[in-house]
Design an enzyme around this catalytic site. Structure first.
Site, PDB file in Angstrom:
ATOM      1  N   ARG A 242     -25.723 -33.203  -5.621  1.00 44.55           N
ATOM      2  CA  ARG A 242     -25.801 -34.308  -4.647  1.00 44.55           C
ATOM      3  C   ARG A 242     -25.467 -33.743  -3.266  1.00 44.55           C
ATOM      4  O   ARG A 242     -24.368 -33.240  -3.065  1.00 44.55           O
ATOM      5  CB  ARG A 242     -24.794 -35.374  -5.087  1.00 44.55           C
ATOM      6  CG  ARG A 242     -24.839 -36.671  -4.348  1.00 44.55           C
ATOM      7  CD  ARG A 242     -23.833 -37.657  -4.969  1.00 44.55           C
ATOM      8  NE  ARG A 242     -23.847 -38.926  -4.276  1.00 44.55           N
ATOM      9  CZ  ARG A 242     -23.142 -39.170  -3.180  1.00 44.55           C
ATOM     10  NH1 ARG A 242     -22.349 -38.263  -2.684  1.00 44.55           N
ATOM     11  NH2 ARG A 242     -23.226 -40.353  -2.591  1.00 44.55           N
TER      12      ARG A 242
ATOM     13  N   LYS B 167     -17.437 -32.292   1.702  1.00 44.30           N
ATOM     14  CA  LYS B 167     -16.179 -32.981   1.390  1.00 44.30           C
ATOM     15  C   LYS B 167     -14.974 -32.325   2.045  1.00 44.30           C
ATOM     16  O   LYS B 167     -15.019 -31.196   2.524  1.00 44.30           O
ATOM     17  CB  LYS B 167     -16.033 -33.130  -0.125  1.00 44.30           C
ATOM     18  CG  LYS B 167     -16.960 -34.249  -0.634  1.00 44.30           C
ATOM     19  CD  LYS B 167     -16.702 -34.663  -2.044  1.00 44.30           C
ATOM     20  CE  LYS B 167     -17.617 -35.853  -2.374  1.00 44.30           C
ATOM     21  NZ  LYS B 167     -17.662 -36.157  -3.783  1.00 44.30           N
TER      22      LYS B 167
HETATM   23  N1  HH2 Z   1     -19.234 -38.716  -3.944  1.00 44.62           N
HETATM   24  C1  HH2 Z   1     -19.331 -39.755  -3.093  1.00 44.62           C
HETATM   25  C2  HH2 Z   1     -20.045 -40.907  -3.442  1.00 44.62           C
HETATM   26  N2  HH2 Z   1     -20.664 -40.990  -4.625  1.00 44.62           N
HETATM   27  N3  HH2 Z   1     -21.246 -40.033  -6.706  1.00 44.62           N
HETATM   28  C3  HH2 Z   1     -21.157 -39.024  -7.579  1.00 44.62           C
HETATM   29  N4  HH2 Z   1     -21.764 -39.101  -8.758  1.00 44.62           N
HETATM   30  N5  HH2 Z   1     -20.455 -37.888  -7.279  1.00 44.62           N
HETATM   31  C4  HH2 Z   1     -19.806 -37.729  -6.116  1.00 44.62           C
HETATM   32  O1  HH2 Z   1     -19.174 -36.679  -5.916  1.00 44.62           O
HETATM   33  C5  HH2 Z   1     -19.867 -38.787  -5.165  1.00 44.62           C
HETATM   34  C6  HH2 Z   1     -20.600 -39.954  -5.500  1.00 44.62           C
HETATM   35  C7  HH2 Z   1     -18.654 -39.680  -1.768  1.00 44.62           C
HETATM   36  O2  HH2 Z   1     -19.490 -39.106  -0.812  1.00 44.62           O
HETATM   37  P1  HH2 Z   1     -20.445 -39.893   0.210  1.00 44.62           P
HETATM   38  O3  HH2 Z   1     -21.398 -40.796  -0.496  1.00 44.62           O
HETATM   39  O4  HH2 Z   1     -21.091 -38.883   1.072  1.00 44.62           O
HETATM   40  O5  HH2 Z   1     -19.461 -40.753   1.115  1.00 44.62           O
HETATM   41  P2  HH2 Z   1     -18.942 -42.257   1.047  1.00 44.62           P
HETATM   42  O6  HH2 Z   1     -18.330 -42.480  -0.296  1.00 44.62           O
HETATM   43  O7  HH2 Z   1     -17.941 -42.344   2.180  1.00 44.62           O
HETATM   44  O8  HH2 Z   1     -20.103 -43.176   1.249  1.00 44.62           O
END
Ligand code: HH2
Length: 292
Positions: free
Chosen positions: A270, A236
């Site tokens: 995650r 992040k």
């Molecule tokens: N962060 C993201 C998405 N979903 N779910 C939970 N429970 N906790 C988190 O910290 C979280 C999440 C954002 O990260 P990412 O999926 O890598 O990116 P994007 O939202 O751009 O798809």
């Protein structure tokens, strides 16, 4: 795909917030063209390729992921909401391929929409991961409560991904996020859900400044004491703010956050980089004299 009951059994060994535990790794599989880290990674000639998703799923499970988190809508700061039909069009074919030919693992669906979550549960997913803590869709909390799935309720300040980073403000971020998570857990239980099926998440990067994220990572052990936590800090932006690097070069910072989760007894972490995270956990637990 593995079921909710076996996931509950595994989580029983993972600890509760406040003391070092045995966290499960959740591998991130974004089926989006625009996620901040792995957007369009599984697209071939501009189209999402379920076979590429299957390959990545197999790789992640072989490397040590117990859960795979499938998302079809980016929630990165500034992202626009995706129409429900488009989210379903991205997600369901990949999910059904994983159900037929995928590796043995638990499948989580990262969605704010109850109708899609319900369809995914019917296909064998056993965890709903809702970054809005079931506030964006009124049908979500009742669905989570009445099904036997596990439910992730995450803290986000701000109405949506598009606006959440505009002016995040807290008096005491740890106390406020903790109170919010308790309130959502209470609402889930009042709806008829069993407490043991909950995972609470401070939502690193969701309506938070660098300082808020650092305070939350340092204060993980004080969040929602006695309840299960999930932590998502992988790659992040706060890492880049401390030590500038493109998304694919944030492994060191991601592992530092993973260490904070491990020390605080977080149940699920995650991650994008499963192999390095699994290796880190194995060595850290061995040094502490814990079984693998
Ligand atoms: N962060 C993201 C998405 N979903 N779910 C939970 N429970 N906790 C988190 O910290 C979280 C999440 C954002 O990260 P990412 O999926 O890598 O990116 P994007 O939202 O751009 O798809």
């Amino acid at each position: 795909m593995k079921n909710a009951e076996s996931l509950l059994q595994r989580l029983a060994a993972s600890g509760c917030s406040g003391s070092p535990g045995h966290p499960l790794l959740m591998g991130i599989l974004n089926l989006t063209p625009d996620s901040f880290s792995d957007g369009s990674l599984y697209h071939r000639k501009g189209r999402l390729d379920p076979e590429a998703v299957l390959d990545q799923a197999e790789r992640m499970v072989a490397e040590g992921a117990g859960i795979l988190d499938l998302g079809a809508e980016s929630t990165r700061p500034g992202a626009e909401a995706v129409p429900p039909e488009e989210e379903a069009r991205r997600l369901l074919p990949c999910l059904s391929l994983l159900a037929r030919r995928g590796p043995a693992c638990w499948i989580s669906i990262d969605t704010r929409r109850a109708a899609l979550a319900e369809e995914a549960l019917g296909e064998g997913a056993c965890l709903i991961n809702d970054v809005s803590a079931a506030r964006d869709d009124a049908a979500m909390l009742p669905l989570m409560a009445r099904s036997d799935c596990l439910a992730v309720l995450m803290h986000r300040q701000g109405a949506d991904s598009k606006s959440m980073q505009q002016a995040p403000a807290y008096t005491n971020v740890v106390a406020e996020v903790s109170a919010f998570l308790e309130e959502r857990a209470t609402a889930f239980v009042a709806e008829g859900g069993e407490e043991g099926r909950l995972l609470l998440d401070p939502g690193i990067g969701f309506g938070k400044t660098l300082e808020h994220n650092l305070r939350l990572l340092a204060g993980l052990g004080q969040l929602a004491p006695g309840r299960r936590l999930l932590l998502g800090a992988s790659r992040k932006r706060f890492i880049d703010a401390l030590h500038p690097a493109p998304v694919t070069q944030r492994l060191g910072g991601s592992l530092a956050a993973l260490q904070a989760g491990l020390a605080a007894g977080v149940s699920v972490i995650r991650v994008h980089d499963v192999q390095a995270s699994a290796q880190y956990l194995r060595v850290a637990r061995a040094i502490a004299g814990s079984p693998p």
